[in-house]
Scaffold this active site. Sequence first.
Site, PDB file in Angstrom:
ATOM      1  N   ASP A  95      37.622  40.537  37.069  1.00 35.00           N
ATOM      2  CA  ASP A  95      38.366  39.353  37.486  1.00 35.00           C
ATOM      3  C   ASP A  95      39.861  39.612  37.325  1.00 35.00           C
ATOM      4  O   ASP A  95      40.273  40.530  36.620  1.00 35.00           O
ATOM      5  CB  ASP A  95      37.928  38.156  36.616  1.00 35.00           C
ATOM      6  CG  ASP A  95      38.414  36.841  37.188  1.00 35.00           C
ATOM      7  OD1 ASP A  95      38.589  36.750  38.427  1.00 35.00           O
ATOM      8  OD2 ASP A  95      38.627  35.897  36.401  1.00 35.00           O
TER       9      ASP A  95
ATOM     10  N   ASN B  17      31.579  34.063  45.554  1.00 36.91           N
ATOM     11  CA  ASN B  17      32.680  34.721  46.277  1.00 36.91           C
ATOM     12  C   ASN B  17      32.529  34.611  47.801  1.00 36.91           C
ATOM     13  O   ASN B  17      33.500  34.782  48.531  1.00 36.91           O
ATOM     14  CB  ASN B  17      32.810  36.199  45.875  1.00 36.91           C
ATOM     15  CG  ASN B  17      33.388  36.405  44.488  1.00 36.91           C
ATOM     16  OD1 ASN B  17      33.214  37.455  43.882  1.00 36.91           O
ATOM     17  ND2 ASN B  17      34.085  35.409  43.945  1.00 36.91           N
TER      18      ASN B  17
HETATM   19  C1  IPE Z   1      34.456  36.563  38.958  1.00 35.14           C
HETATM   20  O1  IPE Z   1      35.651  36.199  39.486  1.00 35.14           O
HETATM   21  C2  IPE Z   1      34.323  38.030  39.043  1.00 35.14           C
HETATM   22  C3  IPE Z   1      33.218  38.471  39.884  1.00 35.14           C
HETATM   23  C4  IPE Z   1      33.412  39.420  40.731  1.00 35.14           C
HETATM   24  C5  IPE Z   1      31.873  37.930  39.746  1.00 35.14           C
HETATM   25  P1  IPE Z   1      35.819  34.831  40.254  1.00 35.14           P
HETATM   26  O2  IPE Z   1      37.238  34.459  40.125  1.00 35.14           O
HETATM   27  O3  IPE Z   1      35.282  34.954  41.612  1.00 35.14           O
HETATM   28  O4  IPE Z   1      34.803  33.840  39.536  1.00 35.14           O
HETATM   29  P2  IPE Z   1      34.972  32.633  38.532  1.00 35.14           P
HETATM   30  O5  IPE Z   1      36.416  32.346  38.386  1.00 35.14           O
HETATM   31  O6  IPE Z   1      34.353  33.082  37.263  1.00 35.14           O
HETATM   32  O7  IPE Z   1      34.174  31.543  39.163  1.00 35.14           O
HETATM   33  C1  IPE Z   2      38.174  39.651  41.078  1.00 35.31           C
HETATM   34  O1  IPE Z   2      39.480  39.209  41.157  1.00 35.31           O
HETATM   35  C2  IPE Z   2      37.723  40.315  42.310  1.00 35.31           C
HETATM   36  C3  IPE Z   2      36.595  39.668  42.976  1.00 35.31           C
HETATM   37  C4  IPE Z   2      36.109  38.503  42.662  1.00 35.31           C
HETATM   38  C5  IPE Z   2      35.965  40.391  44.060  1.00 35.31           C
HETATM   39  P1  IPE Z   2      39.843  37.807  41.761  1.00 35.31           P
HETATM   40  O2  IPE Z   2      39.937  37.935  43.230  1.00 35.31           O
HETATM   41  O3  IPE Z   2      38.896  36.749  41.271  1.00 35.31           O
HETATM   42  O4  IPE Z   2      41.293  37.576  41.180  1.00 35.31           O
HETATM   43  P2  IPE Z   2      41.877  36.259  40.501  1.00 35.31           P
HETATM   44  O5  IPE Z   2      40.890  35.802  39.506  1.00 35.31           O
HETATM   45  O6  IPE Z   2      42.080  35.289  41.601  1.00 35.31           O
HETATM   46  O7  IPE Z   2      43.159  36.716  39.886  1.00 35.31           O
HETATM   47 MG    MG Z   3      38.937  35.271  39.768  1.00 37.72          MG
END
Ligand code: IPE
Ligand code: IPE
Ligand code: MG
Length: 202
Positions: free
Chosen positions: A26, A74
Amino acid sequence: MEQESDIQDELKSRGPLPEHIAVIMDGNGRWAKERGMARVLGHKEGVHAVRDVTEACAELGISYLTLYTFSTENWNRPAAEINALMHLLIKALKREASTFHKNRIRLQTIGDIDQLPVPCQRELTDLMADTSKYDGMTLILALSYSGRWDISQALRSIGSRIESGVLSADDVNEEVIARSMSGEAYPDPDLLIRTGGEKRIS
Ligand code: IPE
Ligand code: IPE
Ligand code: MG
């Protein structure tokens, strides 16, 4: 690489290492935003971090590394970002194939893989087949995965076994459920890391 092997010796001398490490990836977007860059560039940098972590774990002798890469939730992101992530995944699998061979890493996936674009599925299937005999670390990519999805697919599978008469409802216990979950072939993670600074599971 002398420095690197010093670090590894130091880590090993501190006692037993975890057998299974899981990482919730994340913070890519925030990392990029803080630097005035587009989110996609954060994901690109994330691929480099994944390569470094994967190689380090393989060299340390970690047996299983699970990367929570793309969650069921996602899929709610803008189409352009999903598209960019899927392209990055394909590119990374192609480019990093040599990393798998060099470190004898076996690739596996958990999640609703059928939902991924066909070229992604093909890349995953090919690399899984090419690495299936490796006895180094097992790298488990969680793609289109969530705990709720996993529970749903386990219940569907148990339900259909009851329907077809190979299982009786009275026989459903913790073991039957555990064996129906997608991580059943691996030991439970000993260490869960969430990058990006938030202290919670997804
Ligand atoms: C979670 O990040 C990381 C994964 C790839 C599963 P997200 O930002 O998508 O998820 P939340 O914030 O935990 O819902
Ligand atoms: C994790 O980083 C990557 C995926 C979920 C694929 P994020 O895209 O959730 O990045 P933040 O949490 O918005 O910074
Ligand atoms: Mg995230």
